[in-house]
Design an enzyme around this catalytic site. Structure first.
Site, PDB file in Angstrom:
ATOM      1  N   TYR A  56      33.624  48.261  84.366  1.00 16.02           N
ATOM      2  CA  TYR A  56      32.273  47.796  84.669  1.00 16.02           C
ATOM      3  C   TYR A  56      32.073  46.361  84.178  1.00 16.02           C
ATOM      4  O   TYR A  56      32.560  45.977  83.116  1.00 16.02           O
ATOM      5  CB  TYR A  56      31.234  48.724  84.028  1.00 16.02           C
ATOM      6  CG  TYR A  56      31.239  50.110  84.631  1.00 16.02           C
ATOM      7  CD1 TYR A  56      30.502  50.383  85.775  1.00 16.02           C
ATOM      8  CD2 TYR A  56      31.992  51.124  84.051  1.00 16.02           C
ATOM      9  CE1 TYR A  56      30.521  51.663  86.338  1.00 16.02           C
ATOM     10  CE2 TYR A  56      32.013  52.394  84.607  1.00 16.02           C
ATOM     11  CZ  TYR A  56      31.287  52.658  85.749  1.00 16.02           C
ATOM     12  OH  TYR A  56      31.314  53.914  86.313  1.00 16.02           O
ATOM     13  N   TYR A  74      18.725  57.207  89.445  1.00 14.76           N
ATOM     14  CA  TYR A  74      20.108  57.362  89.866  1.00 14.76           C
ATOM     15  C   TYR A  74      21.017  57.426  88.641  1.00 14.76           C
ATOM     16  O   TYR A  74      20.979  56.540  87.776  1.00 14.76           O
ATOM     17  CB  TYR A  74      20.547  56.207  90.764  1.00 14.76           C
ATOM     18  CG  TYR A  74      21.983  56.342  91.215  1.00 14.76           C
ATOM     19  CD1 TYR A  74      22.348  57.317  92.134  1.00 14.76           C
ATOM     20  CD2 TYR A  74      22.964  55.513  90.696  1.00 14.76           C
ATOM     21  CE1 TYR A  74      23.654  57.467  92.539  1.00 14.76           C
ATOM     22  CE2 TYR A  74      24.288  55.644  91.096  1.00 14.76           C
ATOM     23  CZ  TYR A  74      24.629  56.621  92.019  1.00 14.76           C
ATOM     24  OH  TYR A  74      25.934  56.775  92.410  1.00 14.76           O
ATOM     25  N   MET A  86      24.216  56.796  87.011  1.00 14.39           N
ATOM     26  CA  MET A  86      25.375  55.933  87.254  1.00 14.39           C
ATOM     27  C   MET A  86      26.639  56.494  86.615  1.00 14.39           C
ATOM     28  O   MET A  86      27.706  56.526  87.235  1.00 14.39           O
ATOM     29  CB  MET A  86      25.084  54.524  86.738  1.00 14.39           C
ATOM     30  CG  MET A  86      23.895  53.853  87.414  1.00 14.39           C
ATOM     31  SD  MET A  86      23.641  52.141  86.877  1.00 14.39           S
ATOM     32  CE  MET A  86      23.145  52.397  85.153  1.00 14.39           C
ATOM     33  N   HIS A  91      26.311  60.832  92.608  1.00 12.30           N
ATOM     34  CA  HIS A  91      27.433  61.059  93.509  1.00 12.30           C
ATOM     35  C   HIS A  91      28.577  61.701  92.741  1.00 12.30           C
ATOM     36  O   HIS A  91      28.834  61.346  91.581  1.00 12.30           O
ATOM     37  CB  HIS A  91      27.903  59.752  94.153  1.00 12.30           C
ATOM     38  CG  HIS A  91      26.904  59.148  95.087  1.00 12.30           C
ATOM     39  ND1 HIS A  91      26.193  58.005  94.784  1.00 12.30           N
ATOM     40  CD2 HIS A  91      26.475  59.554  96.301  1.00 12.30           C
ATOM     41  CE1 HIS A  91      25.381  57.717  95.785  1.00 12.30           C
ATOM     42  NE2 HIS A  91      25.530  58.643  96.712  1.00 12.30           N
ATOM     43  N   ASN A 129      36.379  67.067  92.880  1.00 11.66           N
ATOM     44  CA  ASN A 129      36.070  67.241  91.454  1.00 11.66           C
ATOM     45  C   ASN A 129      35.271  68.537  91.292  1.00 11.66           C
ATOM     46  O   ASN A 129      34.054  68.521  91.131  1.00 11.66           O
ATOM     47  CB  ASN A 129      35.283  66.037  90.934  1.00 11.66           C
ATOM     48  CG  ASN A 129      35.181  66.022  89.417  1.00 11.66           C
ATOM     49  OD1 ASN A 129      35.428  67.033  88.762  1.00 11.66           O
ATOM     50  ND2 ASN A 129      34.807  64.881  88.861  1.00 11.66           N
ATOM     51  N   ALA A 154      33.047  69.107  88.084  1.00 15.23           N
ATOM     52  CA  ALA A 154      31.766  68.395  88.098  1.00 15.23           C
ATOM     53  C   ALA A 154      30.798  69.038  89.077  1.00 15.23           C
ATOM     54  O   ALA A 154      29.601  69.165  88.791  1.00 15.23           O
ATOM     55  CB  ALA A 154      31.993  66.928  88.459  1.00 15.23           C
ATOM     56  N   PHE A 184      29.384  72.087  87.503  1.00 12.92           N
ATOM     57  CA  PHE A 184      28.482  71.714  86.409  1.00 12.92           C
ATOM     58  C   PHE A 184      27.105  71.330  86.948  1.00 12.92           C
ATOM     59  O   PHE A 184      26.076  71.821  86.462  1.00 12.92           O
ATOM     60  CB  PHE A 184      29.104  70.546  85.635  1.00 12.92           C
ATOM     61  CG  PHE A 184      28.193  69.901  84.637  1.00 12.92           C
ATOM     62  CD1 PHE A 184      27.928  70.508  83.424  1.00 12.92           C
ATOM     63  CD2 PHE A 184      27.587  68.674  84.919  1.00 12.92           C
ATOM     64  CE1 PHE A 184      27.078  69.910  82.487  1.00 12.92           C
ATOM     65  CE2 PHE A 184      26.749  68.070  83.998  1.00 12.92           C
ATOM     66  CZ  PHE A 184      26.490  68.688  82.785  1.00 12.92           C
TER      67      PHE A 184
END
Length: 256
Positions: free
Chosen positions: A42, A97, A99, A136, A141, A144, A147
């Site tokens: 990042y 959102y 991130m 997203h 995955n 995820a 979860f």
């Protein structure tokens, strides 16, 4: 979006998980966790923005050791689904959102990630303009996906070529309504549907009646028949006879 509260979750008598806001003094911890948790590097602006209004960042500590992080931003509603950059224009209806969300491998399946997401959901619910939390998840995955499904997030659609440098490049768009939006949606569903044009009642022309136009025979029929009990018909006579019999004393029968 700024929150100064500290959330503490006790999972055992000697284990303490605390959730703390991202501030200038600990922003480097977010950078260190991201370098280990995610295959994406990042930019510097990503971390600088976390300290500005409209951004949300939290760190999770396990017995005072920093082990997890979540970062979110406030954006126009629907931007997570959109492809056009003009959706960034100001809007009264917004979404939070998500991130990033990550926990170091040795500390997973201890409720830390769930505590981080719950903190984000509670923060979003405090802002009346935020209607949902969106994110997203990379296709494939499954951990995820399971979860987020457990936390009430639903998949809206799949986005092709969402990721640029990792495979698979497809991602699921998932979201969950905030508490106040879910209540508003439920209340709206209980309301009766609005009247359509076809449902309007038919209107008739008003007609002025004169006494001379009234049907005299109908009036006489009403005056005569409004009380149509006839006490002298055959049934009434027979009923009175039977009632008289019942009112007379009956002889008592004795059996030996």
């Amino acid at each position: 979006m700024t929150v100064t509260m500290e959330a503490v979750v006790n999972t055992a008598s000697q284990v303490q998980i605390s959730i703390q806001p991202v501030v200038p003094d600990n922003i480097s911890k977010v950078r260190n966790l991201n370098s280990v948790l995610f295959p994406v590097r990042y930019a510097k602006t990503f971390y600088e923005n976390l300290l500005h209004p409209g951004y949300f960042g939290r760190l999770a500590y396990f017995n005072k050791q920093c082990v997890g992080t979540i970062t979110c931003c406030k954006q126009p509603l629907g931007y997570a689904d959109a492809k056009a950059a003009e959706m960034r224009e100001p809007s009264e209806r917004c979404e939070m959102y998500m991130m990033t969300l990550g926990v170091l491998a040795p500390f997973r399946r201890m409720g830390i990630a769930q505590s981080l997401v719950q903190c984000a959901l509670e923060t979003a619910a405090q802002d009346p303009s935020i209607e949902r939390v969106a994110l997203h998840v990379q296709v494939g995955n499954d951990d995820a996906l399971g979860f987020y499904h457990k936390l009430g997030f639903v998949t809206t659609h799949t986005i092709d070529q969402y990721y640029r440098h990792i495979e698979p490049a497809q991602a699921y768009d998932k979201s969950k309504e905030t508490t106040q939006q879910a209540e508003a949606t439920k209340a709206k569903q209980t309301l009766p549907p609005p009247l359509e044009e076809d449902d309007e009642f038919e209107e008739f022309e008003k007609e002025d009646w004169d006494e001379s136009e009234e049907d005299k025979e109908d009036l006489a029929l009403w005056d005569k028949d409004w009380d149509d009990d006839d006490w002298e018909d055959d049934f009434s006579k027979q009923l009175r006879v039977e009632l008289d019999k019942l009112s007379q004393p009956q002889p008592m029968s004795v059996s030996n």
